[in-house]
Every structure is written in structure tokens, then in C-alpha cells.
Write a protein that holds these residues in place. Structure first.
Motif, PDB file in Angstrom:
ATOM      1  N   MET A 414       5.830 -19.389 -15.180  1.00 59.56           N
ATOM      2  CA  MET A 414       4.768 -17.956 -14.002  1.00 59.56           C
ATOM      3  C   MET A 414       3.645 -17.678 -13.140  1.00 59.56           C
ATOM      4  O   MET A 414       2.628 -17.759 -14.216  1.00 59.56           O
ATOM      5  N   PRO A 415       3.497 -17.215 -11.705  1.00 57.84           N
ATOM      6  CA  PRO A 415       2.073 -17.076 -11.290  1.00 57.84           C
ATOM      7  C   PRO A 415       1.940 -15.363 -11.874  1.00 57.84           C
ATOM      8  O   PRO A 415       2.710 -15.030 -11.966  1.00 57.84           O
ATOM      9  N   PRO A 416       0.641 -15.433 -12.063  1.00 63.27           N
ATOM     10  CA  PRO A 416       0.465 -14.063 -13.204  1.00 63.27           C
ATOM     11  C   PRO A 416       0.712 -12.567 -11.857  1.00 63.27           C
ATOM     12  O   PRO A 416       0.912 -13.466 -10.798  1.00 63.27           O
ATOM     13  N   PRO A 417       0.975 -11.803 -12.709  1.00 61.61           N
ATOM     14  CA  PRO A 417       1.706 -11.120 -11.809  1.00 61.61           C
ATOM     15  C   PRO A 417       0.714 -10.191 -10.775  1.00 61.61           C
ATOM     16  O   PRO A 417      -0.705 -10.471 -10.966  1.00 61.61           O
ATOM     17  N   ARG A 418       0.647  -9.854  -9.687  1.00 66.82           N
ATOM     18  CA  ARG A 418       0.167  -8.720  -8.513  1.00 66.82           C
ATOM     19  C   ARG A 418      -0.150  -7.919  -8.798  1.00 66.82           C
ATOM     20  O   ARG A 418       0.305  -6.567 -10.302  1.00 66.82           O
ATOM     21  N   PRO A 419      -0.981  -7.328  -8.357  1.00 69.67           N
ATOM     22  CA  PRO A 419      -2.378  -6.103  -9.349  1.00 69.67           C
ATOM     23  C   PRO A 419      -1.239  -4.741  -9.544  1.00 69.67           C
ATOM     24  O   PRO A 419      -1.123  -4.047 -10.487  1.00 69.67           O
ATOM     25  N   LEU A 420      -0.004  -4.612  -8.495  1.00 74.10           N
ATOM     26  CA  LEU A 420       0.587  -2.806  -8.703  1.00 74.10           C
ATOM     27  C   LEU A 420       2.177  -3.406  -8.947  1.00 74.10           C
ATOM     28  O   LEU A 420       2.746  -3.145  -8.829  1.00 74.10           O
ATOM     29  N   ALA A 421       2.181  -5.143  -9.171  1.00 69.51           N
ATOM     30  CA  ALA A 421       3.845  -5.187  -9.527  1.00 69.51           C
ATOM     31  C   ALA A 421       4.046  -4.082 -10.454  1.00 69.51           C
ATOM     32  O   ALA A 421       3.401  -3.439 -12.059  1.00 69.51           O
ATOM     33  N   THR A 422       5.787  -4.338 -10.262  1.00 70.27           N
ATOM     34  CA  THR A 422       6.433  -2.989 -11.029  1.00 70.27           C
ATOM     35  C   THR A 422       5.523  -1.840 -11.275  1.00 70.27           C
ATOM     36  O   THR A 422       6.202  -0.094 -11.341  1.00 70.27           O
ATOM     37  N   ARG A 423       4.917  -1.532 -10.147  1.00 69.72           N
ATOM     38  CA  ARG A 423       4.857   0.199  -9.064  1.00 69.72           C
ATOM     39  C   ARG A 423       5.434   0.524  -7.810  1.00 69.72           C
ATOM     40  O   ARG A 423       5.700  -0.571  -7.332  1.00 69.72           O
ATOM     41  N   VAL A 424       6.025   1.612  -8.359  1.00 68.83           N
ATOM     42  CA  VAL A 424       6.961   2.338  -6.806  1.00 68.83           C
ATOM     43  C   VAL A 424       6.133   3.055  -6.604  1.00 68.83           C
ATOM     44  O   VAL A 424       5.119   4.184  -7.004  1.00 68.83           O
ATOM     45  N   ALA A 425       5.998   3.025  -5.023  1.00 68.91           N
ATOM     46  CA  ALA A 425       4.710   4.073  -4.331  1.00 68.91           C
ATOM     47  C   ALA A 425       5.994   4.542  -3.403  1.00 68.91           C
ATOM     48  O   ALA A 425       6.539   4.179  -2.264  1.00 68.91           O
ATOM     49  N   LEU A 426       5.761   5.922  -2.997  1.00 70.07           N
ATOM     50  CA  LEU A 426       6.266   6.945  -2.259  1.00 70.07           C
ATOM     51  C   LEU A 426       5.225   7.262  -1.037  1.00 70.07           C
ATOM     52  O   LEU A 426       3.883   7.752  -1.634  1.00 70.07           O
ATOM     53  N   VAL A 427       4.619   6.559  -0.144  1.00 66.98           N
ATOM     54  CA  VAL A 427       4.101   6.782   1.157  1.00 66.98           C
ATOM     55  C   VAL A 427       4.800   8.028   2.250  1.00 66.98           C
ATOM     56  O   VAL A 427       5.377   7.480   3.103  1.00 66.98           O
ATOM     57  N   THR A 428       4.008   9.536   2.524  1.00 68.60           N
ATOM     58  CA  THR A 428       4.033   9.974   3.213  1.00 68.60           C
ATOM     59  C   THR A 428       4.039   9.790   5.245  1.00 68.60           C
ATOM     60  O   THR A 428       2.550   8.849   4.704  1.00 68.60           O
ATOM     61  N   GLY A 429       4.572   9.997   5.592  1.00 65.69           N
ATOM     62  CA  GLY A 429       3.872   9.444   7.554  1.00 65.69           C
ATOM     63  C   GLY A 429       3.695   8.232   7.166  1.00 65.69           C
ATOM     64  O   GLY A 429       2.563   7.211   7.845  1.00 65.69           O
TER      65      GLY A 429
END
Length: 681
Positions: A414-429
């Protein structure tokens, strides 16, 4: 590709798509199909018989030609002469590479032998719930005979591999009237002289088994409903799920971070309401495809649906420790000197009566598929218990599958995970301008994104741009509303299990001198930016604390928070408020592992919703330049003479959250191309 070869492959792909499109036939990425035919040898130009078979890791419903492995049948069948026996059959997988035709296409899967050794032009191997129910019933062999007579033959459990291919080939040869077989503890295999006949035989086995279970099955195979374990009303159920999700996600991430998925479908809730659910869940999942993704068994909360939330949380923590101890014991019971190291002792599936199922994986798709597979397991248990008793393969055999060196090798590829893999972001606007650019950058780096914006339609469009529900969801949010902010975080919890990264980007700007600035102007600016950021940060910190995984909060502040520009009292003061929130929260939340940082852009004109909404015209008038030249004007007053774009701000957000600045908090990064008056002191 010759026309004859094209017809064979085309028929195979069409059949695969039809079978894979219906979950009653097989699970996502499960099963494989094949076809045999003639094609020209690229060296001799002579026709040679080939096998085209779904390669390792593909999905039938979306299979393409590139997802097929192409092998020479003469070489594949010649492997029988060098087969060293069951004890060394894993060596045969590497031998498949020596049978490839030309470049070979996709990597051959472990089931290649099943298709190549069978004397039939077309073969399907599938994992239908109805077939696995017979395969995992205590008296599955008798039930198979009762259901099909001599047309479908029972094959006792054997781990997928070369020997299983030999076994099925022998069954077909010994039973010339048979159209397929039920593989004990596993699934079904069907064959035919044409692609259409093979598909008909597969569907016949699946449909006949389903009718047999329905007609012969006893009512309520999971037992009567347990008092207090029935489903909560939908709204209450969803609110409780959102409240529990961050804690459960944190527990499931003790060894490594995970993304979550929630399912409160009727079948799940009914199973959890019944008297037998604890006993059956403890027996573990059935088909090898299932427990590779669900682990051998789930964690089950043993409290009624309406138990106080605090009691449920405390009990989940206790059960999690018990689960980890039990999993370690399972590993130690079966691991040998050559076994791969234990991959983690956390559950992949957590069941909460009255509420639903939480499943986890390295990304949203993996988490969702784990839940779908456990739903398959529930259906299998239902069918098996209806006509017999559920009896999956022994624990030792499950371990041999879960810690199979071939599976380990697949994981290593499997390719290495990307830097923000497994992270959940909430962006306002996040529906336009800077917020949209941030959402795109975070998603590109592996994060799941909640696109929060008061413009619901635009938010949904951005979520679709990012790839849809497995990548992003939209949330309608007015950041001045506590209720809507809380609802957005509940939506994040139900979609992905929680939140790890909050970007306070929502903003508005009114450019007026002091004497023309009304109290409403002041209040509007501060409600949206100062109050809105406070509300989002507070709710985000609550979720992050429950998860226990740390996190990031990023404020999109402004150079105007430190630079005293003209005619800008309300906006500049609100931005200064945001800038100091960064410092205050960095000091307060550090002990929870939550980092708080800010980005100070200069005016971002292109792509900006604020500038398009009138702010650009107002600032252009202040500086005495045409509005269309405002970006150039801002660029010329900087040291670098460069215009700041939304993507530049998004780059700074990623720099703060992508892992390289893990020891940085309380920082403001200027993204202004160099405005000396805004230098931080």
C-alpha cells in the motif's frame, strides 16, 4: 487486442458489473470473476489460451480492464506439477507471476488458482449473504444438499489458495451435473460454458439459497426483543450517537488514528435489540473477507439504550480495556515465530444497543466498508440461525487469515498515507474564496472535510468537488448561532466520528471610517468573526477533549489585526480579537494536545466572497484605485510585489497542520507578501 479477445473481456466486465452492483450477490471488493479465451502470443503470434481474472484488491461493480490479471493457462495449469503441498502453498502466489501474459495487468489474487484450475470457460466466486448463511451453518453440508440436491456441491472449509482450487476442480470433475459449490465458512463458486450461463448459475445459487432460508427459516432467529434494548426515536438516537462518537473514535484510535462511520439501519438496530445478540456477536464474523475488515469480533456495549450517557461512556472505557486484553490474548494464543507483529488491539466495530453501529478504518471508505461487512455478518447470522445454528470457522483459522503473510505483503504494498490521512477538518466559510481553497488543500492532503457555510447549496457543491460523502460533507452553518455550530459538529461526528482540525475562516467586512460606523456594523463584524470563532473553537475543543487525540485550531485572522489601516475600525478590531483568541486558547488547550495557531493574510481579492460582496469596492475607494486593480495595488505595497491568493492561505494552513510543525502553538504566520507595518513584534 483482437476482436475475439475484446469480446471475452467485454463480456467478463459486463457480467462483473451486474453481479457487483447488487449487494445481495457480493460485498464491496469481495469475490472475483474470470473468463478463458484465445489471444495471440506477443512473441510467436500464435493463439494461446488465456485466463482473465479479477486482480487483487479490485471491486466487481467498478472493475475495469486494467483491474484484470491475464495469465497463460498452460503455464498456470503446469504449476500442478511443482505444487509442494498444503504446507507450502503460499509459495504458489509468487509462481503466478511467471504465468502472466505480456505485462500481465493487475496483480493476481490468491483466488487465481480457483479460476485457472477449474475446467470451465467462465467462473464466478462470490460472497452472498444467503450462500454464506449455508456455509456458516452448523449442518451446512446437509442444508446444501436439502436446498440444491446434486446441482450444487458442498466443499469443506479450506483457506483460499492453490489447494482450494484443486479441491473445487476435483468436485466439478466428480459431479458433472453440478453448476457450482458452497464453500464451507466462505462463499460460493459457480461456473458455465458461456458468460451468460455462468451468471445465471451464480444468481440461481444465490436466489435459491435465499428462498430456502425464507421458507424453511423459523421466525425471530435472534430471539425475542430485550426490554430496554429497542431503538431510541430517530432524533434522540442521532443525538446520542453524535455524543458518543468522539469518545468511541478515541477508544478505537488508541493504537493508531481512525476515521469513523455510523450506521443505524433497521437490520443493525433489530439485531442489537434481540436476546441472542451478545452470544452471536461473541462468535465473531463469518467470511474471511468480513473479518479482515471487521476483526474477529466487535465490541458490544452491554447496557440498555436509555442508560445515562455518563454511565454508557464509563462502561465503554471498561469494555475497551477488556477488548484490548482479549485481543492480545487471541494473538498470543495463535501467533507463531513467523507471524507478523500484532497490528493493533482496538475494535474495528463497536455496537451500541438502541443507537447503532460505529465502524472504523484508515479512511472513510474503509470504515464504511467495515460497517457494511458487519451488516453482511448480521444477515449471515440471521440466515444460519433461522435454519440451524451459526457456526463460523474456528478462531485459529481466523487468525491464519488475519495474520496471513500474503495479507501482510498486500499491506506492505500500500502507498504511504498522506500527511492528513485519518484527520477530520471542519472549515467555516468553506463554500467560497479562502475557505474553499483550504477545504481543497486539506482534502488533497488526505483529510476528511466538513464544508461549513451558511450558503448550503454552495457548500454542497464544494463537498461534491472534493469527492462526495467518503471525502467531504456539507453543513449549513451561521457561525453566530450556537445551535447551528453544535449541529455542524454533530454532523461531523456522525459522518466521520469526530473532528481533529477546526479552521475559523468565516468572515465579513465593512469598510467605513469611525464616524460612519454604526453599532450594528460593529456588532455584525464581531458576531461573525470574534463570536463565531469562539463558538467554533469551543465546540471543537469539546469534541477533541472527548476523543483524547489532540488536535488543531487555526484562525484565519488578518494583517489588519496588527496593522492599523484606514477606515477599518470594526473589521480590524474583530481581527485583533481573533488574533488574541489564538494566544489565549494556545495557553489553555496545550495540556490537551490541542495546538492553536493563526494565519494573517493581506487582502485576498481574487476568488474572495468578501471582496466580491462590496468590500473590494469600498477598499478601492479608500485607496483611490479602480476595483479591478485592487489586487495589483495590494501587491505593489508589499516587499515581494506579489498578490496573495486563496491558495497561498491554504498552504499556510497545511504547513501548520501537516505534521512538520508539531511543536508549534500560539503562532501567527503572515501571508502578506511582506507588509513591514504588519511585521509581528
Amino acid at each position: 487486442m483482437t476482436a475475439r479477445q475484446h469480446d471475452t473481456v467485454g463480456e467478463l466486465l459486463a457480467r462483473s458489473h451486474r453481479l457487483g452492483a447488487d449487494p445481495r450477490n457480493t460485498n464491496y471488493a469481495g469475490g472475483n470473476t474470470s473468463a478463458k479465451g484465445l489471444a495471440a502470443d506477443p512473441v510467436t503470434g500464435q493463439d494461446t489460451e488465456l485466463l482473465w481474472v479479477k486482480g487483487s484488491g479490485g471491486d466487481l461493480g467498478t472493475l475495469t480492464g486494467e483491474g484484470l490479471a491475464a495469465l497463460r493457462l498452460d503455464r498456470l495449469r503446469a504449476l500442478k506439477g511443482v505444487y509442494p503441498g498444503v504446507g507450502r502453498e503460499d509459495e504458489m502466489v509468487a509462481a503466478f507471476d511467471h504465468c502472466l501474459h505480456g505485462k500481465g495487468g493487475a496483480a493476481p489474487s490468491i483466488d487465481t488458482a480457483m479460476h485457472g484450475l477449474l475446467d470451465a470457460p467462465h467462473v464466478d466466486h462470490l460472497h452472498p449473504d444467503s450462500g454464506i448463511a449455508l456455509a456458516c451453518a452448523a449442518d451446512g453440508e446437509k442444508l446444501t444438499r436439502d436446498c440444491f440436491g446434486d446441482s450444487v456441491v458442498w466443499v469443506p472449509w479450506r483457506r483460499p489458495g492453490f489447494q482450494l482450487g484443486l479441491d473445487i476442480a476435483a468436485v466439478k470433475e466428480d459431479n458433472p451435473g453440478a453448476v457450482g459449490c458452497v464453500l464451507g465458512g466462505h462463499g460460493i463458486t459457480a461456473w458455465g460454458d458461456s458468460s451468460d450461463e455462468c451468471e445465471r448459475n451464480s444468481l440461481h445459487i444465490i436466489g435459491t439459497a435465499a428462498r430456502f432460508l425464507a421458507e424453511r427459516g423459523r421466525p425471530e432467529p435472534f430471539g425475542p426483543v430485550l426490554e430496554g434494548f429497542g431503538p431510541l426515536p430517530r432524533q434522540e438516537r442521532r443525538e446520542r450517537a453524535a455524543a458518543l462518537a468522539p469518545l468511541i473514535r478515541g477508544l478505537a484510535s488508541a493504537d493508531r488514528p481512525q476515521i469513523g462511520h455510523f450506521d443505524d439501519s433497521g437490520a443493525v438496530l433489530d439485531f442489537l435489540s434481540r436476546e441472542e445478540h451478545q452470544r452471536l456477536a461473541a462468535l465473531g464474523t463469518s467470511c474471511p473477507d468480513h473479518f479482515l475488515r471487521t476483526k474477529v469480533s466487535p465490541l458490544v456495549l452491554d447496557l440498555p439504550a436509555a442508560a445515562p450517557l455518563e454511565e454508557a461512556e464509563a462502561r465503554l472505557r471498561e469494555l475497551h480495556e477488556e477488548y484490548r486484553e482479549g485481543y492480545r490474548a487471541y494473538y498470543e494464543r495463535h501467533a507463531g515465530p513467523d507471524s507478523p507483529p500484532m497490528r493493533g488491539a482496538d475494535p474495528a466495530v463497536v455496537l451500541v444497543p438502541g443507537v447503532g453501529m460505529f465502524s472504523f478504518g484508515k479512511d472513510k471508505q474503509t470504515a464504511r466498508v467495515a460497517g457494511e461487512f458487519y451488516l453482511n455478518a448480521i444477515n449471515v447470522m440471521h440466515g444460519a440461525e433461522a435454519v440451524s445454528s451459526y457456526s463460523p470457522i474456528p478462531e485459529s483459522e481466523k487468525f491464519r487469515i488475519e495474520y496471513w503473510e500474503l495479507e501482510e505483503a498486500k499491506l506492505r504494498r500500500m502507498p504511504p498515507p498522506r500527511p492528513l490521512a485519518t484527520r477530520v477538518a471542519l472549515v467555516t466559510g468553506a463554500a467560497s474564496g479562502i475557505g474553499r481553497a483550504i477545504a481543497h488543500r486539506l482534502s488533497a492532503e488526505g483529510a476528511c472535510v466538513v464544508v461549513a457555510d451558511r450558503n448550503t447549496q454552495s457548500a454542497e457543491e464544494v463537498a461534491a468537488e472534493l469527492g462526495g460523502p467518503d471525502k467531504a460533507v456539507a453543513a449549513a452553518v451561521d457561525v453566530t448561532s450556537e445551535e447551528e455550530i453544535a449541529a455542524a459538529f454533530r454532523a461531523a461526528a456522525l459522518a466521520f466520528g469526530g473532528v481533529d482540525l477546526v479552521v475559523n475562516n468565516a468572515g465579513i467586512s465593512l469598510s467605513r471610517p469611525l464616524l460612519e460606523t454604526s453599532a450594528d456594523d460593529w456588532d455584525t463584524q464581531h458576531r461573525i468573526m470574534a463570536r463565531g470563532s469562539f463558538l467554533a473553537s469551543r465546540e471543537g475543543a469539546r469534541v477533541m477533549k472527548a476523543q483524547g487525540l489532540g488536535g488543531d485550531i487555526v484562525y484565519i485572522a488578518s494583517k489588519n489585526g496588527v496593522f492599523a489601516g484606514p477606515d477599518n475600525i470594526a473589521y480590524g478590531a474583530a481581527k485583533a480579537d481573533q488574533a488574541h483568541q489564538v494566544r489565549l486558547l494556545a495557553a489553555e488547550l496545550g495540556e490537551l494536545g490541542i495546538r492553536v495557531n493563526g494565519v494573517n493574510p493581506d487582502g485576498v481579492v481574487r476568488g474572495s466572497g468578501i471582496f466580491a460582496g462590496g468590500w473590494g469596492a469600498q477598499r478601492a475607494a479608500v485607496y483611490g484605485v479602480p476595483e479591478e486593480k485592487l489586487g495589483e495595488f495590494y501587491a505593489q505595497r508589499t516587499l515581494l510585489k506579489r498578490e496573495v491568493l486563496p491558495e497561498h492561505v491554504a498552504n499556510a494552513v497545511f504547513a501548520l497542520t501537516g505534521g512538520d510543525l508539531s511543536h508549534t502553538t500560539g503562532l501567527h504566520i503572515p501571508v502578506d507578501a511582506g507588509v513591514p507595518a504588519a511585521f509581528l513584534r
